[in-house]
Motif scaffolding. Structure first.
Motif, PDB file in Angstrom:
ATOM      1  N   THR A  10     -42.983  -3.215  -2.105  1.00  0.00           N
ATOM      2  CA  THR A  10     -43.963  -2.213  -1.699  1.00  0.00           C
ATOM      3  C   THR A  10     -44.312  -1.323  -2.882  1.00  0.00           C
ATOM      4  O   THR A  10     -43.439  -0.706  -3.494  1.00  0.00           O
ATOM      5  CB  THR A  10     -43.420  -1.361  -0.547  1.00  0.00           C
ATOM      6  OG1 THR A  10     -43.244  -2.199   0.599  1.00  0.00           O
ATOM      7  CG2 THR A  10     -44.376  -0.225  -0.212  1.00  0.00           C
ATOM      8  N   GLU A  33     -40.733  -8.966  -0.257  1.00  0.00           N
ATOM      9  CA  GLU A  33     -39.603  -8.166   0.213  1.00  0.00           C
ATOM     10  C   GLU A  33     -40.044  -6.712   0.335  1.00  0.00           C
ATOM     11  O   GLU A  33     -40.995  -6.293  -0.343  1.00  0.00           O
ATOM     12  CB  GLU A  33     -38.461  -8.282  -0.805  1.00  0.00           C
ATOM     13  CG  GLU A  33     -38.018  -9.713  -1.087  1.00  0.00           C
ATOM     14  CD  GLU A  33     -37.111  -9.830  -2.303  1.00  0.00           C
ATOM     15  OE1 GLU A  33     -36.942  -8.813  -3.029  1.00  0.00           O
ATOM     16  OE2 GLU A  33     -36.579 -10.936  -2.534  1.00  0.00           O
ATOM     17  N   PRO A  34     -39.372  -5.937   1.174  1.00  0.00           N
ATOM     18  CA  PRO A  34     -39.737  -4.509   1.281  1.00  0.00           C
ATOM     19  C   PRO A  34     -39.728  -3.804  -0.081  1.00  0.00           C
ATOM     20  O   PRO A  34     -40.524  -2.885  -0.300  1.00  0.00           O
ATOM     21  CB  PRO A  34     -38.666  -3.957   2.211  1.00  0.00           C
ATOM     22  CG  PRO A  34     -38.310  -5.132   3.080  1.00  0.00           C
ATOM     23  CD  PRO A  34     -38.371  -6.331   2.161  1.00  0.00           C
ATOM     24  N   SER A  48     -43.033  -4.633   5.180  1.00  0.00           N
ATOM     25  CA  SER A  48     -42.080  -4.080   6.145  1.00  0.00           C
ATOM     26  C   SER A  48     -41.043  -5.131   6.529  1.00  0.00           C
ATOM     27  O   SER A  48     -41.318  -6.324   6.524  1.00  0.00           O
ATOM     28  CB  SER A  48     -42.816  -3.572   7.379  1.00  0.00           C
ATOM     29  OG  SER A  48     -43.590  -4.595   7.943  1.00  0.00           O
ATOM     30  N   SER A  49     -39.877  -4.636   6.888  1.00  0.00           N
ATOM     31  CA  SER A  49     -38.768  -5.556   7.214  1.00  0.00           C
ATOM     32  C   SER A  49     -38.768  -5.937   8.675  1.00  0.00           C
ATOM     33  O   SER A  49     -39.502  -5.389   9.481  1.00  0.00           O
ATOM     34  CB  SER A  49     -37.438  -4.898   6.854  1.00  0.00           C
ATOM     35  OG  SER A  49     -37.323  -3.661   7.511  1.00  0.00           O
ATOM     36  N   GLN A  82     -45.365  -8.513   6.606  1.00  0.00           N
ATOM     37  CA  GLN A  82     -43.947  -8.556   6.951  1.00  0.00           C
ATOM     38  C   GLN A  82     -43.168  -9.212   5.812  1.00  0.00           C
ATOM     39  O   GLN A  82     -43.720  -9.992   5.028  1.00  0.00           O
ATOM     40  CB  GLN A  82     -43.749  -9.365   8.226  1.00  0.00           C
ATOM     41  CG  GLN A  82     -44.438  -8.793   9.447  1.00  0.00           C
ATOM     42  CD  GLN A  82     -43.728  -7.576   9.984  1.00  0.00           C
ATOM     43  OE1 GLN A  82     -42.500  -7.519   9.975  1.00  0.00           O
ATOM     44  NE2 GLN A  82     -44.493  -6.592  10.459  1.00  0.00           N
ATOM     45  N   ALA A  83     -41.888  -8.898   5.756  1.00  0.00           N
ATOM     46  CA  ALA A  83     -41.021  -9.544   4.764  1.00  0.00           C
ATOM     47  C   ALA A  83     -41.093 -11.064   4.929  1.00  0.00           C
ATOM     48  O   ALA A  83     -41.087 -11.571   6.055  1.00  0.00           O
ATOM     49  CB  ALA A  83     -39.589  -9.055   4.934  1.00  0.00           C
ATOM     50  N   THR A 118     -47.866  -3.179   1.031  1.00  0.00           N
ATOM     51  CA  THR A 118     -46.792  -2.624   1.849  1.00  0.00           C
ATOM     52  C   THR A 118     -46.101  -3.756   2.580  1.00  0.00           C
ATOM     53  O   THR A 118     -46.754  -4.527   3.283  1.00  0.00           O
ATOM     54  CB  THR A 118     -47.331  -1.604   2.853  1.00  0.00           C
ATOM     55  OG1 THR A 118     -48.035  -0.570   2.154  1.00  0.00           O
ATOM     56  CG2 THR A 118     -46.194  -0.992   3.658  1.00  0.00           C
TER      57      THR A 118
END
Length: 123
Positions: free
Chosen positions: A90, A86-87, A122-123, A13-14, A120
């Motif tokens: 990725t 941060e996204p 994700s936000s 996760q972010a 990867t």
């Protein structure tokens, strides 16, 4: 022969952290600077960070103090600690061996590359 094998990627996760590793074999590790690059889908590969033989470090502007690069010469391994992900981070992260005396920021300064590890965020 020279081999570079990355590990440590994953889906997070972010705001989370990841630590990437690059295990090197087939050459005298202490004699070479090492670098990390990344390639996001649809984008060109870009420089992330590098560490010299004497542990001087260099970072892309977008890192903004979030990443740390270190090396463990006894283990023939270079690490990339990534915090506050941060996204936009990725990408597939790849480590590479720097040609002595060559600029760290340029892809053409590296002669051997690993296959990469996916990160990867994700936000």
């Amino acid at each position: 022969q020279v081999q570079l094998v990355e590990s440590g990627g994953g889906s997070v996760q972010a705001g989370d952290s990841l630590r990437l590793s690059c295990a090197a074999t087939g050459f005298t590790f202490i004699n070479y600077a090492m670098g990390w690059f990344r390639q996001a889908p649809g984008k060109e590969r870009e420089f992330v960070a590098a560490i010299s033989q004497t542990t001087n470090t260099y970072f892309a502007d977008f890192v903004k103090g979030r990443f740390t690069i270190t090396r463990a010469n006894a283990e023939n391994t270079v690490y990339l600690q990534m915090d506050k992900l941060e996204p936009e981070d990725t990408a597939v992260y790849v480590c590479a061996r720097n040609l002595p005396g060559s600029p760290y920021y340029q892809q053409t300064s590296y002669d051997y590359w690993g296959r990469g590890t996916q990160v990867t965020v994700s936000s």
